[in-house]
Write an enzyme that holds these catalytic residues in place. Structure first.
Site, PDB file in Angstrom:
ATOM      1  N   HIS A 365      -0.703 -20.522  -4.832  1.00  0.00           N
ATOM      2  CA  HIS A 365      -0.495 -20.149  -6.232  1.00  0.00           C
ATOM      3  C   HIS A 365      -1.472 -19.623  -7.037  1.00  0.00           C
ATOM      4  CE1 HIS A 365       3.573 -22.194  -5.794  1.00  0.00           C
ATOM      5  NE2 HIS A 365       2.838 -22.928  -5.066  1.00  0.00           N
ATOM      6  N   LYS A 556       3.551 -20.867 -22.532  1.00  0.00           N
ATOM      7  CA  LYS A 556       3.028 -20.974 -21.385  1.00  0.00           C
ATOM      8  C   LYS A 556       1.702 -21.783 -21.366  1.00  0.00           C
ATOM      9  CE  LYS A 556       2.763 -16.453 -20.573  1.00  0.00           C
ATOM     10  NZ  LYS A 556       3.378 -16.101 -19.346  1.00  0.00           N
ATOM     11  N   ARG A 557       0.993 -22.208 -20.390  1.00  0.00           N
ATOM     12  CA  ARG A 557      -0.274 -22.925 -20.646  1.00  0.00           C
ATOM     13  C   ARG A 557      -1.437 -22.067 -21.375  1.00  0.00           C
ATOM     14  NH1 ARG A 557      -1.080 -27.880 -17.912  1.00  0.00           N
ATOM     15  NH2 ARG A 557      -3.073 -27.641 -18.899  1.00  0.00           N
ATOM     16  N   LYS A 562      -4.318 -15.669 -19.276  1.00  0.00           N
ATOM     17  CA  LYS A 562      -2.772 -15.185 -19.814  1.00  0.00           C
ATOM     18  C   LYS A 562      -2.952 -14.425 -21.126  1.00  0.00           C
ATOM     19  CE  LYS A 562      -0.944 -19.387 -17.513  1.00  0.00           C
ATOM     20  NZ  LYS A 562       0.162 -18.838 -16.763  1.00  0.00           N
ATOM     21  N   THR A 664       6.927 -17.602 -14.045  1.00  0.00           N
ATOM     22  CA  THR A 664       8.143 -17.947 -13.689  1.00  0.00           C
ATOM     23  C   THR A 664       8.892 -18.026 -15.174  1.00  0.00           C
ATOM     24  OG1 THR A 664       7.449 -20.243 -13.411  1.00  0.00           O
ATOM     25  CG2 THR A 664       8.339 -19.195 -11.633  1.00  0.00           C
ATOM     26  N   LYS A 668      13.193 -16.572 -16.678  1.00  0.00           N
ATOM     27  CA  LYS A 668      13.931 -17.489 -17.593  1.00  0.00           C
ATOM     28  C   LYS A 668      14.342 -16.754 -18.937  1.00  0.00           C
ATOM     29  CE  LYS A 668      11.556 -21.471 -15.941  1.00  0.00           C
ATOM     30  NZ  LYS A 668      10.275 -22.360 -16.100  1.00  0.00           N
TER      31      LYS A 668
END
Ligand code: 26Q
Length: 815
Positions: A365, A556-557, A562, A664, A668
């Site tokens: 991952h 998100k985290r 990110k 992911t 959504k």
């Protein structure tokens, strides 16, 4: 094929929900309240629903035993389940009856469900993926069991104080968990410490046993995983550590009662808490204990079932089992299966190795080097001596194979070795997983490609056929049908309801992008979902979100890769434009960021503080309010995403190219009709491909462009030459957002200005600002925006985890 043939009539056991509810309230829970207490009403309803799962659960298990078909075990340190009540009710098609029963108490399912705490047994994407996969396996009626850990404390609770993240423990089991069933009869014994003892069998053969151990008991709790309206209920088995009697007894014999109790604590610590870091490893011994505890308990459990039916005949074992390793975290299962087969079932090495490699499969991952697990040989030697023996032996045999393939290439041997040599040698867990598995997969096309070309290049040359891609997906039940009822009702009216188990059917919505009445309804639904989110934001942040504004969301985290920072820079840029009166073309927005930072990750925590400080300045300025609102939503979790994704217009997926394995959340949002602004990274690439470039705001450097740009990267020069970025940096550097906290954000400024910035924030700034302006302009033309929104939902079929699981079942599990 979904069928209802094993749908069981539960009428004999259960009455009406309303009478069961009352019975559980008064008798099971023993409540005599005059005034109904919502927490107990939730529990009584959960127990009533659980009763209705029990019979199907038993039948699913029995049918599996009768069929004796191949079974799959999904091994994961994390299952981020979220809430179970609405999911169970909808899957059993009991919504109307439940609502009816609750009406007697003057309440609704929506209100009662708020009483349930999220099962937060995961950090983020990897843990939630495991939960979506279990949902799809049950819906596809596949014989898949989850194995995980029953953490007493799940993912920490986050609150914000003076703008800073403050963590507190998530004691989710405190009031009991109505969804779990303890299975004391399946308790296992897990060994730690001790030594390998060599001995001779009666028949003269050599054997090894692991002796002198300190044992811990593994007590399983089963959670039901219902399929969608098909009578199937699969199992998630979560292990809890309990001190073993022997463990205590030794200490008692030594006459020290307090030592004995302390030892009990040490044993039970193993499953006490989920490690809250999701992108770097910490090397803590307790984490290694958790990993071995899960691996050993699960492999023993499977072998006990096999031996009960087949005795010591393992010739068919490999054709009947598959173990999917969710990242390297459960990889000790490779060595543990070898140990059990050799030491306890007396198989020869070669037969045990064949069984192991044929049944194990590994999913990677991450590409981040700091997230690759390595365990100190010294630590493993002490804690798991017999397991370390086996890893050495696996390595010796593997390196012999490497030598045959590349004679004399010692450099390559060193690179491929399971042991990283040095002053403090370490076991490379990903290498153990690759060598011990028949399948190695990445989680999006680009990610799988990069694994073969980079991280695992040498292994790919050795075994090209092991490598494959399985692009992630999310369950359309939780992430569209249940979390966005109004939209799913509209979709049902328009194209029927088959899409719930066949998401490609959403394609039929494309025809309606030009239907004004359909578009008007779509618009209305998004608006009312935005009202729900606005209520949440008001309650949590005290800020008024205007549903006419574009809702621009990144949840998100919190991690540098990110690039929440890039998002913040854009918000500051908008603020700057408003303040200097450059409001032509400036379209109003509500920007929301949410997510948890690992407690030890200082830069991520500082990013949260910056968001809160910038938000405070923006939201306090009346001159800005008609253009811009900005909030940090605390304690982001599964149940908040259920509200957020239904209400989002613009989905922020802005990682540095090559860093986000898949993502992911992006899926959504897409399912619920949000348009993505994103980089060419992870599954974004496949989303772009599905929806088309006119319905996606793509920006930023691509993976293959990065090396060249990195070499020449001079952020301070970019800042100098870009008027907008210069002004943004000026605001940050002059302390505009930290007037009373001088110097606080220096590490953030330094990160942007760093010529070696791994995340390339400055390099992508201009492209990001331009893409944002395009998104704003597009949103302003509401008719075409609605078409874009519908197109996103219509083309999201590929991102159903049903599709992903079908691929695993076919290519890897061979079901
Ligand atoms: C490892 C060792 C010690 C302590 C903690 C950990 C640890 C725990 C969790 C390391 C990593 C994680 C979680 C990683 C994760 O969530 N990765 C995400 O997986 C998603 C599902 O495949 C992808 O979509 C995301 O891109 C990826 O970041």
């Amino acid at each position: 094929m979904i069928n209802r043939e094993n749908q069981v009539e539960t009428d004999e056991m259960c009455g009406e929900i309303s009478s069961d509810l009352l019975r559980h309230y008064n008798y099971t829970l023993g409540r005599l309240d005059r005034q109904i207490q919502p927490a107990y009403l939730y529990k009584a309803l959960a127990l009533s629903i659980r009763d209705r799962l029990m019979e199907s659960w038993r039948v699913t298990r029995e049918q599996e035993e009768i069929k004796k078909s191949k079974r799959v075990f999904y091994l994961s340190l994390e299952f981020l389940l979220g809430r179970a009540l609405t999911n169970a009710i909808e899957n059993l098609e009991l919504e109307e009856e439940a609502q009816q029963a609750l009406r007697d108490y003057g309440t609704t399912l929506e209100d009662v469900q708020e009483q349930e705490l999220d099962a937060g047994l995961g950090n983020g994407g990897l843990g939630r993926l495991a939960a979506c996969f279990l949902d799809s396996c049950a819906t596809l009626q596949l014989p898949v069991t989850g194995y995980g850990i029953r953490y007493e404390y799940g993912m920490f609770h986050q609150r914000i104080e003076r703008g800073f993240q403050v963590e507190s423990p998530d004691h989710w089991l405190l009031d009991g968990n109505p969804w779990e069933i303890e299975r004391a009869d399946r308790t296992r014994t897990i060994k730690f410490y001790g030594y390998s003892e060599h001995y001779t069998h009666d028949n003269g053969e050599h054997g090894v046993r692991w002796s002198g151990t300190s044992d811990v008991k593994a007590l399983p709790y089963d959670m039901p995983i219902p399929g969608y309206r098909n009578g199937t209920v699969n199992t998630l088995r979560l292990w809890q550590a309990v001190a073993s009697d022997e463990f205590n007894l030794d200490e008692f014999n030594a006459g020290d009662y307090t030592e004995a109790v302390a030892a009990k604590n040490q044993a039970e610590q193993i499953t006490m808490v989920l490690y809250p870091n999701d992108s770097s490893v910490n090397g803590k011994a307790l984490r290694l204990r958790q990993q071995y505890f899960l691996a050993s308990a699960s492999m023993q459990d499977v072998l006990a079932d096999w031996a009960a039916d087949n005795g010591e005949d393992f010739s068919d074992f490999a054709s009947k089992h598959c173990f999917q390793l969710n990242d390297t975290h459960p990889t000790l299962a490779v060595a543990e299966l070898m140990r059990l087969l050799i030491d306890e079932h007396f198989l020869a090495w070669d037969q045990a190795w064949q069984i192991t490699t044929q049944t194990m499969a590994y999913t990677n991952h991450t590409l981040l080097p700091e997230a690759l697990e390595k365990w100190s040989v010294r630590l493993m030697q002490e804690l798991l001596p017999r397991i370390m023996d086996i890893i050495y032996e696996v390595n010796a045999r593997f390196l012999a194979e490497v030598t045959l393939r590349w004679p004399g290439d010692t450099e390559r041997q060193r690179h491929l070795s399971l042991i990283e040599e040095g002053d403090d040698p370490h076991v490379r867990m990903a290498y153990l997983a690759i060598v011990g598995s028949s399948s190695v997969n990445g989680v999006a096309a680009l990610h799988s490609q990069l694994l073969k070309a980079g991280l695992f290049k040498n292994f790919y040359e050795l075994w090209p056929n092991k490598f494959n891609n399985k692009t992630n997906g999310v369950t359309p039940r939780r992430w569209l049908a249940f979390c966005n009822r109004p939209l799913s009702n509209l979709i049902n009216e328009t194209i029927g309801d088959n899409w719930v188990t066949d998401l490609d059917k959403l394609n039929e919505l494309k025809k309606f992008t030009n239907d004004p009445s359909f578009c008007a309804k779509w618009d209305q639904i998004k608006k009312s979902n935005k009202e729900n989110l606005a209520d949440l934001v008001m309650e949590q942040c005290g800020v008024q979100f205007d549903t006419e504004y574009m809702f621009d969301v990144q949840v998100k985290r919190i991690h540098e890769y990110k690039r929440q920072l890039l998002n913040i820079l854009h918000v500051i840029h908008l603020y700057d434009r408003i303040k200097r009166g450059d409001t032509q073309n400036l379209k109003p927005r509500c920007v929301l960021i949410g997510g948890k930072a690992a407690p030890g990750y200082a830069q991520a925590k500082l990013t949260i503080k910056l968001i809160n400080n910038v938000a405070a300045v923006i939201n306090a300025d009346p001159g800005v309010a008609s253009y811009l609102k900005f909030v940090f939503l605390p304690n982001y979790r599964v149940s908040s995403m259920e509200v957020i994704c239904a209400a989002t217009d613009l989905s922020e997926q802005i990682s540095t190219a090559g860093k986000e394995a898949s993502g992911t959340g992006n899926m959504k949002f897409m399912m619920n009709g949000a348009v993505t602004i994103g980089t060419y990274d992870g599954a974004n690439i496949e989303i772009l491909d599905a929806v088309g470039p006119e319905n996606f705001f793509l920006f930023g450097l691509k993976v293959e462009e990065l090396p060249e740009y990195r070499r020449l990267h001079q952020p301070s020069q970019i800042i100098e030459q870009d008027e907008d970025l210069r002004r943004v940096m000026q605001l940050l550097e002059c302390g505009h957002f930290n007037l009373f906290e001088p110097g606080l954000f220096e590490p953030i400024v330094a990160a942007v200005r760093n010529p070696y910035d791994p995340w390339m924030v400055a390099a992508d700034f201009r492209a990001y600002i331009e893409a944002q302006q395009m998104a704003s302009n597009a949103y302003d033309d509401r008719t075409s925006w609605l078409q874009r929104s519908i197109m996103n939902t219509a083309t999201s079929g590929r991102f159903s985890s049903d599709r992903t699981i079908r691929e695993y079942a076919q290519d890897i599990w061979k079901l």
